[in-house]
Design an enzyme around this catalytic site. Sequence first.
Site: not given
Lengths: 510, 510, 510, 510
Positions: A160, A277
């Site tokens: 991220e 995820e």
Amino acid sequence: MTSIVVPADPVGTLSDAWRQCVGTGRLNLALRQDYRASLELVQSQIGFRYVRGHGLLSDDVGIHRPYDAAGHRGTQYAFTYADQIVDSWLELGIRPFLELGFMPSGLASGDQTVFWWKGNVTPPRDHGEWAALVQAVVRHAIDRYGLDEVRQWPIEVWNEPNLVHFWQGASQEAYFRLYEVTAAAVKDVDAELQVGGPAISPGADDWWAPFADFVTARDVPVDFVSFHAYTTGPAQPVPFGTYQTLRPPQSLLDQFARPAKLLAGTRLEGLPAHVTEFSTSYRPDNPVHDTAYQAASLAPVLAQGGDLVDSFSYWTFCDVFEEENIPTSVFHGGFGMLGHRQLRKPVFHLYAFMARMGDAVLARGADHLVTRDASGRVTVLAWQPVGGTDAPDEPGSHALRLSIPVGDATTTSAYAHRSRVDDEHGNAFTAWRRLGRPASPSRRQLDLLHEASEPGRSTTALEVTGGRADLTLTLSRHEVTLVEIEAVRDETPPWLHDARILGRAADGTP
Amino acid sequence: MTSIVVPADPVGTLSDAWRQCVGTGRLNLALRQDYRASLELVQSQIGFRYVRGHGLLSDDVGIHRPYDAAGHRGTQYAFTYADQIVDSWLELGIRPFLELGFMPSGLASGDQTVFWWKGNVTPPRDHGEWAALVQAVVRHAIDRYGLDEVRQWPIEVWNEPNLVHFWQGASQEAYFRLYEVTAAAVKDVDAELQVGGPAISPGADDWWAPFADFVTARDVPVDFVSFHAYTTGPAQPVPFGTYQTLRPPQSLLDQFARPAKLLAGTRLEGLPAHVTEFSTSYRPDNPVHDTAYQAASLAPVLAQGGDLVDSFSYWTFCDVFEEENIPTSVFHGGFGMLGHRQLRKPVFHLYAFMARMGDAVLARGADHLVTRDASGRVTVLAWQPVGGTDAPDEPGSHALRLSIPVGDATTTSAYAHRSRVDDEHGNAFTAWRRLGRPASPSRRQLDLLHEASEPGRSTTALEVTGGRADLTLTLSRHEVTLVEIEAVRDETPPWLHDARILGRAADGTP
Amino acid sequence: MTSIVVPADPVGTLSDAWRQCVGTGRLNLALRQDYRASLELVQSQIGFRYVRGHGLLSDDVGIHRPYDAAGHRGTQYAFTYADQIVDSWLELGIRPFLELGFMPSGLASGDQTVFWWKGNVTPPRDHGEWAALVQAVVRHAIDRYGLDEVRQWPIEVWNEPNLVHFWQGASQEAYFRLYEVTAAAVKDVDAELQVGGPAISPGADDWWAPFADFVTARDVPVDFVSFHAYTTGPAQPVPFGTYQTLRPPQSLLDQFARPAKLLAGTRLEGLPAHVTEFSTSYRPDNPVHDTAYQAASLAPVLAQGGDLVDSFSYWTFCDVFEEENIPTSVFHGGFGMLGHRQLRKPVFHLYAFMARMGDAVLARGADHLVTRDASGRVTVLAWQPVGGTDAPDEPGSHALRLSIPVGDATTTSAYAHRSRVDDEHGNAFTAWRRLGRPASPSRRQLDLLHEASEPGRSTTALEVTGGRADLTLTLSRHEVTLVEIEAVRDETPPWLHDARILGRAADGTP
Amino acid sequence: MTSIVVPADPVGTLSDAWRQCVGTGRLNLALRQDYRASLELVQSQIGFRYVRGHGLLSDDVGIHRPYDAAGHRGTQYAFTYADQIVDSWLELGIRPFLELGFMPSGLASGDQTVFWWKGNVTPPRDHGEWAALVQAVVRHAIDRYGLDEVRQWPIEVWNEPNLVHFWQGASQEAYFRLYEVTAAAVKDVDAELQVGGPAISPGADDWWAPFADFVTARDVPVDFVSFHAYTTGPAQPVPFGTYQTLRPPQSLLDQFARPAKLLAGTRLEGLPAHVTEFSTSYRPDNPVHDTAYQAASLAPVLAQGGDLVDSFSYWTFCDVFEEENIPTSVFHGGFGMLGHRQLRKPVFHLYAFMARMGDAVLARGADHLVTRDASGRVTVLAWQPVGGTDAPDEPGSHALRLSIPVGDATTTSAYAHRSRVDDEHGNAFTAWRRLGRPASPSRRQLDLLHEASEPGRSTTALEVTGGRADLTLTLSRHEVTLVEIEAVRDETPPWLHDARILGRAADGTP
């Protein structure tokens, strides 16, 4: 009521994308006893292929080890813990989906950290040293496990980077540089190793085109693309917990589908796509993870996600997890399929149900998935369709009627075996609330909670005519149900009369 | 409907007689893997103190070993298997209740045998050699396990000598002689070892007075008396099975009570009394053992039997058993609480429920037993009262209403955890019949049967006022239910609002 | 050569002080899989009664948890991890010897920390809050495990307060205040709980009198005194390691004995004395811990230490330990009896040998300890006496001759079973050095190292005359040897002639 | 002294024939706990592919089950035990090498039995019923395990039909008829199933030509040929034991080679040849099985047998075996590699050593086998050459000198890891004799025996020059030694000086 005539001929094949990968707490936690017990249970009932989590390169795994003593100075690469972690995964039949991060403090350019456990999220002080570290990791893995094995491990660059708390300044430029250096380092060890990124969080559509442009312009290797998907809104904190609004399940499928659209026409088109995820909430302290709603809302995602991506990795397999400090209570809204003490949550059962589905898809809809396996067994997964926060509250029940193809013309009966999870069944969270939410249940209470986590089971004999049986299912609120159906081959001998067991039958008179 | 106000003060103490002892297949079978797995399960969930079975002295345990070769002749006592068997029991926390029998062929006076495995049931050819054998067994046990340990093992002389197929001619005289020789041999090793008999089957009331007379007249040691109890009528055979009529459960309690009445006034009055075998049917191929009826009918026996005798030993803990040849099917009407493959039958659950009862009896009736343990937890065992063959068929349901004392004046809620076994729950036999009675279930079918053997579980929050909660139970046909109740100590913090989990609560609006 | 006629009558009883307690890495590490595997092995072969380590109250166990969110503010006491740790210890038959420390960051008055894992070593910001924390811990333990259990757990206040890196400023005054507050808090929960201190390091003789004066003057409860003992000099660092000089083993015994002398005549005279840490080196990276020297030097300490103190706790049972960061190599000079991967070090075997000694001491000397157990088995522990750095180097061998009392007048033979550990036997460290000191041994190399860690075994038949056998032992450099001796009861039948096994005996001619 | 320069280039590949198959006690014994524990140990250390034993069709496995009751008459095929047995084998990674026999009593034409457990050795009363039984067995296996699996199971018809005690009258004609009927029945189920015979004992050369003639003349399918090999002479009984003369090991290799010679030019030429039983003695009570001689004499057979046949199956893997009644003593001359209580005999270690050999054969001779595996590790198996009864007694020692190719030009050191088994090492039998041959060792004595069964281990650092190391081995009487050699990759950092560990080095002065 949904009423479906399930066709006897398959309409497709069920992809394995749903169990391709699963998320884990930071890698240091993989050294734990409860982690191991949890992963054994998950592997025995579900059987994931890969596991992915943060912190491989963080200080508490201890790989990057500068030294300076007695006149000797240098960097040692130490695999004491890394080997224990990967050895243990492989023993349980699960391979690493390597995420390279976070930054070892001895190599970091700054002090910014994320989470309670202080993962350093700054770029390397020296990209050459970073490359050397990456190569040391990959070479050691090849030494220990063999090249054939390591070629099967996807290598993802960072996590991220589009978020300021995961990557200092969320700098695209700095990430692209890191990606390029890393990819080159990996491929320099072996050209068939697989490297990819950019592992972005939801809401970062604006990263795809620049990433494609960058790797095209500089001819940087990319073997797969990766990103994340969640459906909750902003965090509304309370002590030791968080509430959030929920978007409907379809939002996840939309998120899965989006990068392929954005990458169409670029060099990245058609590459394997991994959702590294996903869940409803991105918070490790949101009680939605513990509920039957979680299972009901993800059921359609598991049923259909494989049409959109090559894997989607549930974040995470167990509550051995510490992003927001150590949990203060046995249930605490953790990400896991399993709670502490290996308590099975409803979503664990959803996955365990999926693991019993066959390969051939016979029917699929908004509230059901019907499959058949090689042995002829038909499996029905059904769920109550649920919406998000803005949807009207779900009704107390939901009904389906299915005409199931089973056996052949000679079949007269089928065995149906139902396993259900809802607010009352397979639901330790409900029992725990009734117990008064004991933060630290006694050993006896833990036994009760384990019993309460067992799905409700019931069996029926279905009448079969012309190779078909009628199955009517009434689901409770937030229910996910599995029905396993097999044609009965009756071995009852002619001399058996069950009425005689109690000695009451006329013909049993001695 | 039964309606009971359960008193807050105990009316008595629950005797442990129900788990003092359990029956086993012949001792050679204790060497088996499935036997071991079954006993581990039984001990972990129930925890019997002693185990009793036939065949310690039979050829397939191999103790009595005459030899004659190369000019050497004599008798060796060999404990190769006996040690493995007893070592394994003690490891699992269960002690032998030694039954001395049957006759080793090298010491037998005749050829008559019983069962498929051919236990020789004739008197010893030489009573001196028998005494030597008995002493060798006892001395070896003391050598290996210590005198303190062996003094805790009751030693029972033979099995059902009143029946012609268990003792040649059912000769009382021959049995009394055997008893005397054996008791003398045992006491000669150590006077505090415990010896007893006569281990008679039901229907042998006429043995008690002569036995008392004999041991009195000749001053023979007797430390306990033992006998058996069953409730079924004559066998009505079918291939690989048997049907029989059933007497009501009270018949067992009557049988338990009878010897004490018959022995009143004799030297045997007041001795410990052990029912060394009991069940409904005395046949290893009667399907009644596999049913919920078996559990429902024995529930009142377990609840009350301890008032009448010092132990009553369920015959047997598992279906690893071969009296009538090798079972041809996974369910076959075997004696066991556990079927093959460790499938839990309803009666297993009845025992596991009993193992959760407290010491203090609060109430006891025709359909219930209520106890409390030291921690204050109240446990209700309830069952549908059932009759025998001649009773009218049991109704489809049975209801009780109980006012339960729980917590104290400040308590506002109690957690109630119910586990139920009936025709549909905790009943692998029902599932197996629906599967078409597969004699050799596939590995997958075995998984389904194990799931079907799990009791139904449900939880409730009971309102508590003035230290009392109302509990209404509706039982299905042949149901046995356990309800575990504990006062709730509420740890819910003020900031939790479950409605906010789905983001729908007004106060959760971000 | 030592030549001893071991008397047949005991000269004393062997104290259990050597296995009363053992040290552990910080408590968070008790959650680990390798910790659990190591403790299982230690308990199965040695069987310690108590375990003591740092960090119960540190942040990574997560007990003290202030909160401030959504308008709610306070402190939660959370036992999520603490319960897992203690549950797991009790399951393995070992009890906590509670050390209260270090300071939770939310309660600390300063920032000073110790070790890589940053244990805060400052006094509490608020002594009332500290007392509340201590009481919460003790009360929770009593709730979960029962008062009878917790009364058996010694409670030690802090660790080495006399050292500036373990207690800010090494302030005696501040420690005494902490001790007083803590002792009062504990006794307020239950007067029979045991509390003690001051847990001082070697070289702090000047703490004893003030401590005695303080607790006398203010009438502060003290149930036991505790302190530490080590024999090494200052650290001489190299990268990832330390060398140090060594004092002779007698130094440890002198340290054990000293407090009793210093406390004579004070109120603390005669209290139980616990050495809550001891070893040669106080460094977790000194390779001496991995050597046979470590075992040989501690053998006399284990043999005699019980005469001086009530327990002496080896620091530590395994190398799952992180004071100085994560070990970079499988062998790294860690404190443990067990290395990583459960590799048994020589000192592990010393303890396992001690666990086989009998209760009755027959002889004890500078190089031997001879005992007998209830069954008559005689056990000899012998070692090469070693000195410290300043002693001349030990010779290559050391011999003893013992006349051992065994059996009775009829005994003609004894079985002697020898297990030896020295530089070549039971020494994985030696094998590892020969392997080139692989930091991360391959799975195959680990197998070899495990094999190399097995003690050398040999057996002999000793001739016995007049109830005595002669045993001559030649020990290698740094050897510790165990010889287990039992009188032979010969069961060889007359027809056996081993020469016939190969068909070569004249009398075997067919 | 043998002196060999081992070539660096392989001279051949080591066949896996030595671990293709292993023998077992009768199949009913496979249900036992100690059997399972033994097979687990064997599989973890050796890893056989197939297991073969008697009694699949005998009454105590319970497959063939005629019934006649309540007016119903027929035959049931029951797989209750057979499934447990095969399930358990497959779980442990070993497949059945099916031996069809002996005759179920309900299908037998006569009463003749073999062994204590009374295997019926008469032809079927009805060959059609026999064929039906064979097909029922094969079809059930395919149902349960799948056709792909069962096609990998060789199916052997009967056992040693050339001996009168294994086949009534040793009638060749009756056997050929049985073979033909069986082969046809098997192939009728599936043409790719593998069937073979004639499973003859040593000394039956006269069966080969007639068997070849018969199957040729009648075009009977034969997929493999099978036979047995042993080296002992006639039994010389003593109570509970047997002595026999021994032929030299070469005799086994000659027996392996013989059928191929006799079948040259027939239709059976070139078929896979399986030695479905071999050992020294064919008696289950000959102590030679327990000795180091057994290992030393079979070492050359394991090293060379694979050149002659496709498998040779050691008879048997453990002493859970009952041909001659129940063993009366823990060691009793049983066939097993493992004794009772899983005691490892020398021959077990020989097999475990073989399991560590590499694929490439570098050298092979009368006292050695040298291999290398893919990782470069060189493994030396060496043994003292032994003869039979008529050979002069073996000397007390035997020496070899080998020049071993290891590493490359840069290698300076090699690690050599030696494991030895002889009269003193890895020899529980020797220890047991010294203990006085306790028939039923106490639990403590069993611990000692397990320790005594561990091979002697030693390690050395070999100097390497020019890619070669010199290895000199001195073997004790009847020794088998394994030496594992790997080139050292030295990771020792420059700052380590082991002399400083004891603080004695000049440069370590603080």
